[in-house]
Design a protein around this motif. Structure first.
Motif, PDB file in Angstrom:
ATOM      1  N   LEU A   1       0.812  -1.206   0.000  1.00 21.76           N
ATOM      2  CA  LEU A   1       0.000   0.000   0.000  1.00 21.76           C
ATOM      3  C   LEU A   1       0.853   1.267   0.000  1.00 21.76           C
ATOM      4  CD1 LEU A   1      -2.654  -1.062   2.671  1.00 21.76           C
ATOM      5  CD2 LEU A   1      -3.064  -0.786   0.212  1.00 21.76           C
ATOM      6  N   ALA A   2       0.222   2.394  -0.357  1.00 23.72           N
ATOM      7  CA  ALA A   2       0.873   3.689  -0.186  1.00 23.72           C
ATOM      8  C   ALA A   2       1.143   3.903   1.301  1.00 23.72           C
ATOM      9  CB  ALA A   2      -0.040   4.791  -0.722  1.00 23.72           C
ATOM     10  N   PRO A   3       2.162   4.734   1.641  1.00 23.03           N
ATOM     11  CA  PRO A   3       2.557   4.866   3.053  1.00 23.03           C
ATOM     12  C   PRO A   3       1.418   5.170   4.009  1.00 23.03           C
ATOM     13  CG  PRO A   3       4.201   5.894   1.649  1.00 23.03           C
ATOM     14  CD  PRO A   3       3.083   5.464   0.747  1.00 23.03           C
ATOM     15  N   ASP A   4       0.550   6.127   3.690  1.00 23.36           N
ATOM     16  CA  ASP A   4      -0.529   6.476   4.619  1.00 23.36           C
ATOM     17  C   ASP A   4      -1.497   5.319   4.810  1.00 23.36           C
ATOM     18  OD1 ASP A   4       0.551   8.949   4.962  1.00 23.36           O
ATOM     19  OD2 ASP A   4      -0.903  10.024   3.718  1.00 23.36           O
ATOM     20  N   GLU A   5      -1.844   4.618   3.724  1.00 24.82           N
ATOM     21  CA  GLU A   5      -2.750   3.482   3.836  1.00 24.82           C
ATOM     22  C   GLU A   5      -2.090   2.338   4.599  1.00 24.82           C
ATOM     23  OE1 GLU A   5      -3.314   3.155  -0.387  1.00 24.82           O
ATOM     24  OE2 GLU A   5      -5.418   3.760  -0.199  1.00 24.82           O
ATOM     25  N   GLY A   6      -0.785   2.167   4.377  1.00 18.75           N
ATOM     26  CA  GLY A   6      -0.061   1.137   5.114  1.00 18.75           C
ATOM     27  C   GLY A   6      -0.043   1.395   6.603  1.00 18.75           C
ATOM     28  N   VAL A   7       0.130   2.665   6.988  1.00 20.84           N
ATOM     29  CA  VAL A   7       0.103   3.034   8.411  1.00 20.84           C
ATOM     30  C   VAL A   7      -1.253   2.711   9.015  1.00 20.84           C
ATOM     31  CG1 VAL A   7       0.072   5.010   9.981  1.00 20.84           C
ATOM     32  CG2 VAL A   7       1.913   4.776   8.320  1.00 20.84           C
ATOM     33  N   SER A   8      -2.328   3.028   8.301  1.00 21.50           N
ATOM     34  CA  SER A   8      -3.675   2.757   8.810  1.00 21.50           C
ATOM     35  C   SER A   8      -3.886   1.270   9.032  1.00 21.50           C
ATOM     36  CB  SER A   8      -4.719   3.296   7.834  1.00 21.50           C
ATOM     37  OG  SER A   8      -4.638   4.698   7.723  1.00 21.50           O
ATOM     38  N   LEU A   9      -3.484   0.461   8.060  1.00 13.14           N
ATOM     39  CA  LEU A   9      -3.673  -0.986   8.192  1.00 13.14           C
ATOM     40  C   LEU A   9      -2.793  -1.552   9.298  1.00 13.14           C
ATOM     41  CD1 LEU A   9      -5.158  -3.422   6.965  1.00 13.14           C
ATOM     42  CD2 LEU A   9      -3.200  -3.742   5.440  1.00 13.14           C
ATOM     43  N   MET A  10      -1.557  -1.067   9.402  1.00 12.12           N
ATOM     44  CA  MET A  10      -0.643  -1.529  10.443  1.00 12.12           C
ATOM     45  C   MET A  10      -1.206  -1.213  11.827  1.00 12.12           C
ATOM     46  SD  MET A  10       2.458  -2.953  10.490  1.00 12.12           S
ATOM     47  CE  MET A  10       3.688  -3.338  11.741  1.00 12.12           C
ATOM     48  N   THR A  11      -1.755  -0.004  11.991  1.00  7.22           N
ATOM     49  CA  THR A  11      -2.276   0.414  13.286  1.00  7.22           C
ATOM     50  C   THR A  11      -3.487  -0.413  13.692  1.00  7.22           C
ATOM     51  OG1 THR A  11      -1.477   2.671  12.939  1.00  7.22           O
ATOM     52  CG2 THR A  11      -3.180   2.358  14.613  1.00  7.22           C
ATOM     53  N   THR A  12      -4.446  -0.544  12.784  1.00  7.52           N
ATOM     54  CA  THR A  12      -5.702  -1.205  13.145  1.00  7.52           C
ATOM     55  C   THR A  12      -5.583  -2.719  13.214  1.00  7.52           C
ATOM     56  OG1 THR A  12      -6.388  -1.170  10.812  1.00  7.52           O
ATOM     57  CG2 THR A  12      -7.126   0.645  12.219  1.00  7.52           C
ATOM     58  N   GLU A  13      -4.807  -3.316  12.286  1.00 11.47           N
ATOM     59  CA  GLU A  13      -4.762  -4.771  12.207  1.00 11.47           C
ATOM     60  C   GLU A  13      -3.605  -5.386  12.991  1.00 11.47           C
ATOM     61  OE1 GLU A  13      -6.984  -7.127  10.256  1.00 11.47           O
ATOM     62  OE2 GLU A  13      -8.011  -5.369  11.085  1.00 11.47           O
ATOM     63  N   VAL A  14      -2.388  -4.867  12.798  1.00 10.35           N
ATOM     64  CA  VAL A  14      -1.214  -5.494  13.424  1.00 10.35           C
ATOM     65  C   VAL A  14      -1.091  -5.062  14.890  1.00 10.35           C
ATOM     66  CG1 VAL A  14       1.279  -5.795  13.324  1.00 10.35           C
ATOM     67  CG2 VAL A  14      -0.047  -5.689  11.204  1.00 10.35           C
ATOM     68  N   PHE A  15      -0.964  -3.759  15.130  1.00  6.37           N
ATOM     69  CA  PHE A  15      -0.871  -3.282  16.510  1.00  6.37           C
ATOM     70  C   PHE A  15      -2.208  -3.402  17.235  1.00  6.37           C
ATOM     71  CE2 PHE A  15       2.520  -0.364  14.635  1.00  6.37           C
ATOM     72  CZ  PHE A  15       3.549  -1.194  15.030  1.00  6.37           C
TER      73      PHE A  15
END
Length: 383
Positions: A71-85
């Protein structure tokens, strides 16, 4: 005081907790660290007691991380925050942290900013909690907005109480104004050791190249390091590159005579001698370089790195070189134009003393904050 520390698995997330763990140990506090299995080797090498929690199902985590990197950086951050962390991390770590909070009964839970299971456990047991920043405050606030759907199922109001808990950061106010009502700024007294001479007594400026702990383990790491080495190897400098313990150093190929490569070197030792840092803008490297008054060339790749690069450039303490990649038929993260831009940025920072002067002023501001050992005392809920 009895203090529970909680972290996710990344070294960049755990390292900001270390000065507080050491400070509590020196104060005579009872300390316990809870972390995922990926940190067990690091914890086993330390003196403090620890417990290992769970980890997400490997297949599911792999699928999510693959999407994050695509994903683009901003979308990747959103997915990382909600799903991984968020979803996966909380579910994996909550059983161990609830048991510790219920049976060990800490007075305070101190967690890195993206470890949320300890917040849920502390809230359920009525225990005070505070978070240690791993990113700039404005970046953390932007990811806070994503947490309601993740944390509210564990108890109403948890997200808001996370936001209003004490927020501990190393960054100075002039660089990173905080939106958090209770913000404590701190510093860790630095005692850099001597850096061994690997350059035959040369007095040329030292350029330190690093991609931190996460990017160094990526499949593209070797190509990235080669490109950055190419960018600075023609300059009249000494080069130290730390490639991380997961990188195959043989893949770097022949090195310039003035370049030296190590898997790892204590960051404080390098920064005490460096004239310039070339990095991907990871928080650990950026915070460390600014605390030492060393200017940076940031080549951001993902996560909070673009935000950190903008902070550095906006403060006049360095330059940001956002990668454009190779030609359309090339999968390289850094293309020839990027290499040229990195070289030009490095040349400018080495020649223009204003960048180091601005980094030095930030370092002075950071040194004027509260030492972490003193800050711990103010967080004692019984004081």
């Amino acid at each position: 005081m009895r203090v529970l520390f909680a972290s996710t698995r990344g070294s960049g997330h755990f390292h900001p907790l270390i000065p507080f763990i050491d400070a509590c140990t020196a104060r005579g506090d009872d300390v316990l660290v809870v972390a995922p299995p990926g940190l067990e080797a690091s914890l086993a090498a330390r003196e403090q007691p620890y417990r290992i929690g769970g980890e997400p199902p490997r297949d599911e985590l792999t699928r999510v991380m693959k999407r994050v990197l695509e994903l683009a950086p901003d979308e990747g951050v959103s997915l990382m925050t909600t799903e991984v962390f968020g979803r996966l991390g909380v579910a994996a770590m909550l059983p161990a942290l609830e048991e510790v909070c219920r049976t060990w009964r800490p007075d305070l839970v101190l967690h890195e900013a993206y470890e949320f299971a300890s917040v849920v456990a502390a809230e359920r047991q009525g225990i005070a909690h505070a978070r240690v920043a791993v990113s700039a405050a404005r970046f953390s606030r932007s990811t806070d907005a994503l947490l309601a759907t993740v944390l509210e199922p564990y108890g109403p109001g948890i997200t808001e109480r996370l936001r209003t808990s004490p927020y501990l950061t190393r960054l100075p106010a002039s660089l990173d104004p905080s939106p958090y009502a209770v913000t404590h700024r701190y510093h860790e007294p630095s005692r850099p050791g001597a850096l061994p001479d690997r350059w035959g007594g040369s007095a040329e400026p030292l350029v330190y190249i690093t991609l931190g702990t996460e990017a160094g383990a990526m499949p593209t790491a070797t190509a990235l390091y080669r490109a950055v080495l190419e960018a600075v190897s023609g300059l009249p400098v000494r080069i130290l590159l730390t490639a991380g313990r997961g990188t195959d150093l043989r893949g770097l190929g022949p090195l310039p005579p003035h370049a030296h490569v190590e898997a790892w070197v204590p960051q404080a030792d390098v920064l005490g001698s460096a004239s310039l840092v070339v990095c991907h803008g990871g928080s650990g490297t950026v915070f460390g370089a600014l605390a030492a008054g060393v200017p940076l060339v940031c080549v951001p790749l993902f996560a909070d790195q673009p935000a950190n690069a903008r902070l550095v450039a906006g403060a006049g303490a360095g330059l940001a070189v956002t990668p454009t990649g190779g030609p359309a038929d090339d999968s390289a993260v850094l293309g020839p134009d990027d290499v040229s831009r990195i070289r030009s940025a490095a040349e400018l920072l080495l020649k223009d003393p204003s960048y180091r002067a601005r980094a030095g002023r930030l370092a002075d501001e950071m040194r004027a904050t509260t030492p972490c050992r003193e800050l711990i005392g103010t967080l004692d809920p019984h004081s």
